[in-house]
Design a protein around this motif. Sequence first.
Motif, PDB file in Angstrom:
ATOM      1  N   TYR A 150      -0.469   6.514  12.533  1.00 52.34           N
ATOM      2  CA  TYR A 150      -0.931   5.953  10.813  1.00 52.34           C
ATOM      3  C   TYR A 150      -2.215   6.221  10.420  1.00 52.34           C
ATOM      4  O   TYR A 150      -2.797   5.938   9.741  1.00 52.34           O
ATOM      5  CB  TYR A 150      -0.096   5.547  10.075  1.00 52.34           C
ATOM      6  CG  TYR A 150       1.332   5.798   9.765  1.00 52.34           C
ATOM      7  CD1 TYR A 150       2.111   5.621  10.789  1.00 52.34           C
ATOM      8  CD2 TYR A 150       2.019   7.092   8.585  1.00 52.34           C
ATOM      9  CE1 TYR A 150       3.673   5.835  10.117  1.00 52.34           C
ATOM     10  CE2 TYR A 150       2.664   7.482   8.305  1.00 52.34           C
ATOM     11  CZ  TYR A 150       3.767   6.811   8.787  1.00 52.34           C
ATOM     12  OH  TYR A 150       4.987   7.604   9.113  1.00 52.34           O
ATOM     13  N   GLY A 151      -3.235   6.334  11.447  1.00 58.96           N
ATOM     14  CA  GLY A 151      -4.515   6.115  11.899  1.00 58.96           C
ATOM     15  C   GLY A 151      -4.989   4.430  11.626  1.00 58.96           C
ATOM     16  O   GLY A 151      -6.177   4.854  11.421  1.00 58.96           O
ATOM     17  N   TYR A 152      -4.715   3.284  11.258  1.00 57.58           N
ATOM     18  CA  TYR A 152      -4.534   1.988  10.571  1.00 57.58           C
ATOM     19  C   TYR A 152      -5.137   1.121  12.151  1.00 57.58           C
ATOM     20  O   TYR A 152      -4.597   1.675  13.464  1.00 57.58           O
ATOM     21  CB  TYR A 152      -3.648   0.766  10.577  1.00 57.58           C
ATOM     22  CG  TYR A 152      -3.691   1.506   8.448  1.00 57.58           C
ATOM     23  CD1 TYR A 152      -4.617   0.969   7.688  1.00 57.58           C
ATOM     24  CD2 TYR A 152      -2.508   2.879   8.444  1.00 57.58           C
ATOM     25  CE1 TYR A 152      -4.182   1.263   6.399  1.00 57.58           C
ATOM     26  CE2 TYR A 152      -2.439   3.355   7.138  1.00 57.58           C
ATOM     27  CZ  TYR A 152      -3.157   2.273   6.187  1.00 57.58           C
ATOM     28  OH  TYR A 152      -2.651   2.872   4.724  1.00 57.58           O
ATOM     29  N   VAL A 153      -6.554   0.671  11.971  1.00 57.18           N
ATOM     30  CA  VAL A 153      -6.649  -0.281  13.140  1.00 57.18           C
ATOM     31  C   VAL A 153      -6.508  -1.662  12.679  1.00 57.18           C
ATOM     32  O   VAL A 153      -6.369  -1.549  11.449  1.00 57.18           O
ATOM     33  CB  VAL A 153      -8.218   0.080  13.359  1.00 57.18           C
ATOM     34  CG1 VAL A 153      -7.848   1.205  14.027  1.00 57.18           C
ATOM     35  CG2 VAL A 153      -8.820  -0.299  12.302  1.00 57.18           C
TER      36      VAL A 153
ATOM     37  N   ASP B 257       0.680  -1.512  -0.416  1.00 63.66           N
ATOM     38  CA  ASP B 257       0.149   0.392   0.102  1.00 63.66           C
ATOM     39  C   ASP B 257       0.690   1.243   0.301  1.00 63.66           C
ATOM     40  O   ASP B 257       1.570   1.019   0.184  1.00 63.66           O
ATOM     41  CB  ASP B 257      -0.280   0.161   1.159  1.00 63.66           C
ATOM     42  CG  ASP B 257      -2.155  -1.297   1.524  1.00 63.66           C
ATOM     43  OD1 ASP B 257      -2.245  -1.803   0.053  1.00 63.66           O
ATOM     44  OD2 ASP B 257      -2.507  -1.503   2.294  1.00 63.66           O
ATOM     45  N   ILE B 258       0.581   2.033  -1.010  1.00 62.44           N
ATOM     46  CA  ILE B 258       1.297   3.994  -0.654  1.00 62.44           C
ATOM     47  C   ILE B 258      -0.030   4.848   0.205  1.00 62.44           C
ATOM     48  O   ILE B 258      -1.276   4.397   0.034  1.00 62.44           O
ATOM     49  CB  ILE B 258       1.397   4.221  -2.457  1.00 62.44           C
ATOM     50  CG1 ILE B 258       1.929   3.448  -2.650  1.00 62.44           C
ATOM     51  CG2 ILE B 258       2.089   5.108  -1.518  1.00 62.44           C
ATOM     52  CD1 ILE B 258       3.659   3.137  -2.463  1.00 62.44           C
ATOM     53  N   VAL B 259       0.510   5.596   0.850  1.00 62.76           N
ATOM     54  CA  VAL B 259      -0.363   6.567   2.082  1.00 62.76           C
ATOM     55  C   VAL B 259       0.267   7.645   2.044  1.00 62.76           C
ATOM     56  O   VAL B 259       1.502   7.921   1.877  1.00 62.76           O
ATOM     57  CB  VAL B 259      -0.113   5.699   3.210  1.00 62.76           C
ATOM     58  CG1 VAL B 259      -0.990   4.442   3.577  1.00 62.76           C
ATOM     59  CG2 VAL B 259       1.277   5.566   4.108  1.00 62.76           C
ATOM     60  N   VAL B 260      -0.541   8.218   2.267  1.00 69.76           N
ATOM     61  CA  VAL B 260      -0.437  10.043   2.185  1.00 69.76           C
ATOM     62  C   VAL B 260      -1.436  10.703   3.475  1.00 69.76           C
ATOM     63  O   VAL B 260      -2.860  10.097   3.465  1.00 69.76           O
ATOM     64  CB  VAL B 260      -0.594  11.055   0.903  1.00 69.76           C
ATOM     65  CG1 VAL B 260      -0.666  12.319   1.226  1.00 69.76           C
ATOM     66  CG2 VAL B 260      -0.016   9.936  -0.398  1.00 69.76           C
ATOM     67  N   GLY B 261      -1.016  11.370   3.958  1.00 63.56           N
ATOM     68  CA  GLY B 261      -1.490  11.986   5.584  1.00 63.56           C
ATOM     69  C   GLY B 261      -1.368  10.790   6.168  1.00 63.56           C
ATOM     70  O   GLY B 261      -2.873  10.951   6.908  1.00 63.56           O
TER      71      GLY B 261
ATOM     72  N   ASP C  94     -18.830   5.472   3.638  1.00 61.71           N
ATOM     73  CA  ASP C  94     -18.519   6.061   5.005  1.00 61.71           C
ATOM     74  C   ASP C  94     -17.872   4.612   6.281  1.00 61.71           C
ATOM     75  O   ASP C  94     -16.920   4.373   6.720  1.00 61.71           O
ATOM     76  CB  ASP C  94     -19.975   5.689   6.034  1.00 61.71           C
ATOM     77  CG  ASP C  94     -20.602   7.173   6.345  1.00 61.71           C
ATOM     78  OD1 ASP C  94     -20.369   8.137   5.635  1.00 61.71           O
ATOM     79  OD2 ASP C  94     -21.646   6.376   6.571  1.00 61.71           O
ATOM     80  N   ASP C  95     -17.600   3.494   5.342  1.00 57.53           N
ATOM     81  CA  ASP C  95     -16.724   1.922   6.596  1.00 57.53           C
ATOM     82  C   ASP C  95     -15.962   2.329   5.842  1.00 57.53           C
ATOM     83  O   ASP C  95     -14.443   1.973   6.592  1.00 57.53           O
ATOM     84  CB  ASP C  95     -17.734   0.702   5.575  1.00 57.53           C
ATOM     85  CG  ASP C  95     -16.933   0.912   3.928  1.00 57.53           C
ATOM     86  OD1 ASP C  95     -17.355   1.733   3.201  1.00 57.53           O
ATOM     87  OD2 ASP C  95     -17.337  -0.715   3.672  1.00 57.53           O
ATOM     88  N   ILE C  96     -15.007   3.117   4.353  1.00 58.55           N
ATOM     89  CA  ILE C  96     -13.718   3.716   4.180  1.00 58.55           C
ATOM     90  C   ILE C  96     -13.035   4.720   4.918  1.00 58.55           C
ATOM     91  O   ILE C  96     -12.130   4.312   4.190  1.00 58.55           O
ATOM     92  CB  ILE C  96     -13.085   2.649   3.079  1.00 58.55           C
ATOM     93  CG1 ILE C  96     -13.647   3.260   2.401  1.00 58.55           C
ATOM     94  CG2 ILE C  96     -13.215   1.461   3.154  1.00 58.55           C
ATOM     95  CD1 ILE C  96     -13.655   2.796   0.704  1.00 58.55           C
ATOM     96  N   LYS C  97     -13.876   5.529   5.114  1.00 63.11           N
ATOM     97  CA  LYS C  97     -13.489   7.530   4.361  1.00 63.11           C
ATOM     98  C   LYS C  97     -12.402   7.357   5.316  1.00 63.11           C
ATOM     99  O   LYS C  97     -12.033   8.563   5.149  1.00 63.11           O
ATOM    100  CB  LYS C  97     -14.578   8.329   4.674  1.00 63.11           C
ATOM    101  CG  LYS C  97     -15.309   8.715   5.396  1.00 63.11           C
ATOM    102  CD  LYS C  97     -16.527   9.192   5.928  1.00 63.11           C
ATOM    103  CE  LYS C  97     -17.188   9.193   7.459  1.00 63.11           C
ATOM    104  NZ  LYS C  97     -17.574  10.129   7.561  1.00 63.11           N
ATOM    105  N   ASP C  98     -11.954   6.856   6.719  1.00 65.74           N
ATOM    106  CA  ASP C  98     -10.808   7.278   7.407  1.00 65.74           C
ATOM    107  C   ASP C  98      -9.692   6.849   7.515  1.00 65.74           C
ATOM    108  O   ASP C  98      -8.802   6.594   8.153  1.00 65.74           O
ATOM    109  CB  ASP C  98     -11.472   6.459   8.639  1.00 65.74           C
ATOM    110  CG  ASP C  98     -12.306   7.539   9.466  1.00 65.74           C
ATOM    111  OD1 ASP C  98     -12.947   8.567   8.927  1.00 65.74           O
ATOM    112  OD2 ASP C  98     -14.115   6.973  10.470  1.00 65.74           O
ATOM    113  N   ILE C  99     -10.225   5.651   6.360  1.00 66.82           N
ATOM    114  CA  ILE C  99      -7.913   4.668   6.087  1.00 66.82           C
ATOM    115  C   ILE C  99      -7.642   5.158   4.185  1.00 66.82           C
ATOM    116  O   ILE C  99      -6.863   4.594   3.614  1.00 66.82           O
ATOM    117  CB  ILE C  99      -8.708   3.763   6.403  1.00 66.82           C
ATOM    118  CG1 ILE C  99      -9.459   2.365   5.428  1.00 66.82           C
ATOM    119  CG2 ILE C  99      -8.737   3.621   7.571  1.00 66.82           C
ATOM    120  CD1 ILE C  99      -9.233   0.980   5.835  1.00 66.82           C
TER     121      ILE C  99
END
Length: 326
Positions: A323-326, A177-181, A217-222
């Motif tokens: 990084y905000g992942y759960v 995966d590539i993450v930004v912010g 809604d189910d993925i907007k946080d990640i």
Amino acid sequence: MKTEILRMLKETDGYISGQFLCEKFGVSRTAVWKVIRQLESEGYEIEAVRNRGYRLRMAGDVMTQEELASTINTRWAGRSLLYMDEVDSTNNLIKQLAEQGAEHGTLAVADAQTGGKGRRGRVWQSPHGVGIWMSLLTRPDLLPEKASMMTLPAAMAVADAIRETTGLESMIKWPNDIVVGGKKVCGILTEMSAEVGAINYVVTGIGINVNTEAFPDDIKDIATSLLIETGKRVRRSPIIAATMAAYERYYDLFMKHGDMTALMDDYNARLANRDCGVRVLAPEHEYTGTALGIDENGLLIVRTEDGEIRKVLSGEVSVRGIYGYV
């Protein structure tokens, strides 16, 4: 001719005379004018001035065979190119082409996928006009057990391309995966055809959220997109071209050793997981620890909470913390 005229317009600061184009391609002025009108209908703004010629004023987010062919500037990655308005899956398309003998470096790009694939059989949403959905064919001289590592140079290439074209700081969440912010902007899926002791081909599928305005809604946080992160629409073809250029460099370095020896330090410098708490969802059990980086074989090195060093080959790593992942 259309691709070459477009390439010349992109590479020329001033005007290109219609007479010059007629002579170069051995066609009439009417034929050149028709090409210019086709380009304008696709979204290019072209200025025409009498006795001076044509000048490209602005290129919108155009995705066509000619746009991509005129933008990609590599030795082999993406030089053989197929663009489709819609396919079920670019990975499936490349696998079909590979079985028919398509050459190393063949690239398939689609504006939309009806059956985009993520890891573990998940669906990857791939609507029209908002993302990059592409797959690259390679034929590496490697043992099959090393094929999974090829996701890593691809991730480095995408991270570089995003940074180069948008200025965004992009990082890699091992392995694909590539993450930004702190949110996912790209996923990579690598598939392989092999026989005992040899790889027939590898397909590297890349999906990038470019101009997506919002997520469920189910993925907007990640999940995020380059539009959300930059606040403006982003042209897709330069990202594809930059990815191919970077991947070509990283692939060649990777193949010199047949592993990540030459790329390990650069990869670890881009690793979002590094020095972060991770939860490893291994097939046999779940454990937590701190990610230290990858080794030359692309394995994630994790120091568990009791101090044991483990190397992760498979299983999904879930990042916790900044990084905000759960």
